[in-house]
Write a protein that holds these residues in place. Structure first.
Motif, PDB file in Angstrom:
ATOM      1  N   GLN A   1      33.024 -76.893 -16.719  1.00  0.00           N
ATOM      2  CA  GLN A   1      33.399 -75.527 -17.053  1.00  0.00           C
ATOM      3  C   GLN A   1      33.794 -74.707 -15.838  1.00  0.00           C
ATOM      4  O   GLN A   1      34.652 -73.839 -15.942  1.00  0.00           O
ATOM      5  N   PHE A   2      33.153 -74.995 -14.704  1.00  0.00           N
ATOM      6  CA  PHE A   2      33.373 -74.181 -13.520  1.00  0.00           C
ATOM      7  C   PHE A   2      33.497 -75.046 -12.274  1.00  0.00           C
ATOM      8  O   PHE A   2      32.897 -76.124 -12.186  1.00  0.00           O
ATOM      9  N   GLU A   3      34.222 -74.540 -11.315  1.00  0.00           N
ATOM     10  CA  GLU A   3      34.331 -75.203 -10.025  1.00  0.00           C
ATOM     11  C   GLU A   3      32.936 -75.377  -9.439  1.00  0.00           C
ATOM     12  O   GLU A   3      32.124 -74.463  -9.467  1.00  0.00           O
TER      13      GLU A   3
ATOM     14  N   ARG B   1      40.822 -72.770 -18.193  1.00  0.00           N
ATOM     15  CA  ARG B   1      41.025 -71.638 -17.285  1.00  0.00           C
ATOM     16  C   ARG B   1      40.557 -70.328 -17.928  1.00  0.00           C
ATOM     17  O   ARG B   1      39.908 -69.501 -17.284  1.00  0.00           O
TER      18      ARG B   1
ATOM     19  N   ASP C   1      30.476 -77.318 -10.552  1.00  0.00           N
ATOM     20  CA  ASP C   1      29.367 -77.636 -11.460  1.00  0.00           C
ATOM     21  C   ASP C   1      29.021 -79.123 -11.490  1.00  0.00           C
ATOM     22  O   ASP C   1      28.038 -79.518 -12.094  1.00  0.00           O
TER      23      ASP C   1
ATOM     24  N   HIS D   1      34.122 -65.716 -17.568  1.00  0.00           N
ATOM     25  CA  HIS D   1      32.857 -65.654 -16.835  1.00  0.00           C
ATOM     26  C   HIS D   1      33.053 -65.246 -15.370  1.00  0.00           C
ATOM     27  O   HIS D   1      32.118 -65.312 -14.575  1.00  0.00           O
ATOM     28  N   GLY D   2      34.279 -64.855 -15.045  1.00  0.00           N
ATOM     29  CA  GLY D   2      34.568 -64.416 -13.680  1.00  0.00           C
ATOM     30  C   GLY D   2      34.534 -65.531 -12.654  1.00  0.00           C
ATOM     31  O   GLY D   2      34.305 -65.288 -11.478  1.00  0.00           O
ATOM     32  N   LEU D   3      34.749 -66.773 -13.113  1.00  0.00           N
ATOM     33  CA  LEU D   3      34.691 -67.920 -12.211  1.00  0.00           C
ATOM     34  C   LEU D   3      35.976 -68.733 -12.279  1.00  0.00           C
ATOM     35  O   LEU D   3      36.797 -68.559 -13.181  1.00  0.00           O
ATOM     36  N   SER D   4      36.121 -69.661 -11.363  1.00  0.00           N
ATOM     37  CA  SER D   4      37.237 -70.602 -11.361  1.00  0.00           C
ATOM     38  C   SER D   4      36.844 -71.850 -12.151  1.00  0.00           C
ATOM     39  O   SER D   4      35.693 -72.284 -12.079  1.00  0.00           O
TER      40      SER D   4
ATOM     41  N   ALA E   1      36.657 -70.119 -18.038  1.00  0.00           N
ATOM     42  CA  ALA E   1      36.094 -69.806 -16.720  1.00  0.00           C
ATOM     43  C   ALA E   1      36.386 -68.356 -16.345  1.00  0.00           C
ATOM     44  O   ALA E   1      35.507 -67.658 -15.825  1.00  0.00           O
TER      45      ALA E   1
END
Length: 174
Positions: free
Chosen positions: A75-77, A112, A79, A118-121, A115
């Motif tokens: 889901q996120f860079e 994209r 993880d 959630h304010g993430l990459s 993510a």
């Protein structure tokens, strides 16, 4: 300091290049494949098995390692997870630090957007790849050592690299 004439340089250059290729570090091997076309790659994360299919026929299958957090969808860079879902082969890297690599089209638009909510990459650079020198050391410590990639031995990635093509669908299941 002695100078080398253009003529002597031209004569010495092939010998110097040949010497560079004589190192004991084996570089990528570019195999060819002449069998039935691979029409899909299916990855079963739970049993660590990847299948290269032509239609409904399994051409080859491989065991593999995953990201450091193998359960769940990426889901996120950072993880440590490997994505799940339908993706495509989108690039090839013959100079990979992990011997050879074939890129998987993660993140897609949904990844994209999730993510970003959630304010993430979402991250990126998910690949099928070999181990290379660094991976050969890491796999001794744990089977799942990547940042989310799917890893096989260097010999296996040479075969896989030859069999895959751009745009090929990759279905990654939990």
């Amino acid at each position: 300091m002695p100078t080398i004439s253009r003529r002597n340089f031209t004569l010495l250059l092939p010998a110097a290049l040949a010497a560079c290729g004589a190192s004991e570090n084996r570089g990528p091997v570019f195999k060819s494949y002449g069998g039935p076309p691979v029409t899909q790659v299916v990855v079963q994360k739970s049993n660590r098995r990847m299948y290269l299919l032509s239609g409904r026929s399994v051409l080859k299958s491989y065991d593999f390692g995953l990201g450091t957090q193998p359960i769940g969808h990426k889901q996120f860079e950072g993880d440590g997870k490997t994505p799940e879902g339908l993706y495509f082969i989108d690039r090839f890297n013959p100079r990979s630090r992990y011997h050879l690599s074939a890129g998987i089209s993660y993140p897609n638009a949904y990844d994209r957007a999730f993510a970003a909510q959630h304010g993430l990459s979402a991250g990126g650079d998910i690949m099928f790849h070999g181990r290379g020198p660094e991976g050969r050391q890491l796999v001794k410590q744990r089977k799942d050592w990547t940042a989310g990639c799917i890893t096989v031995t260097d010999d296996e990635i040479e075969d896989i690299y030859a069999m895959l093509s751009l745009g090929l669908p990759v279905m990654i299941n939990a």
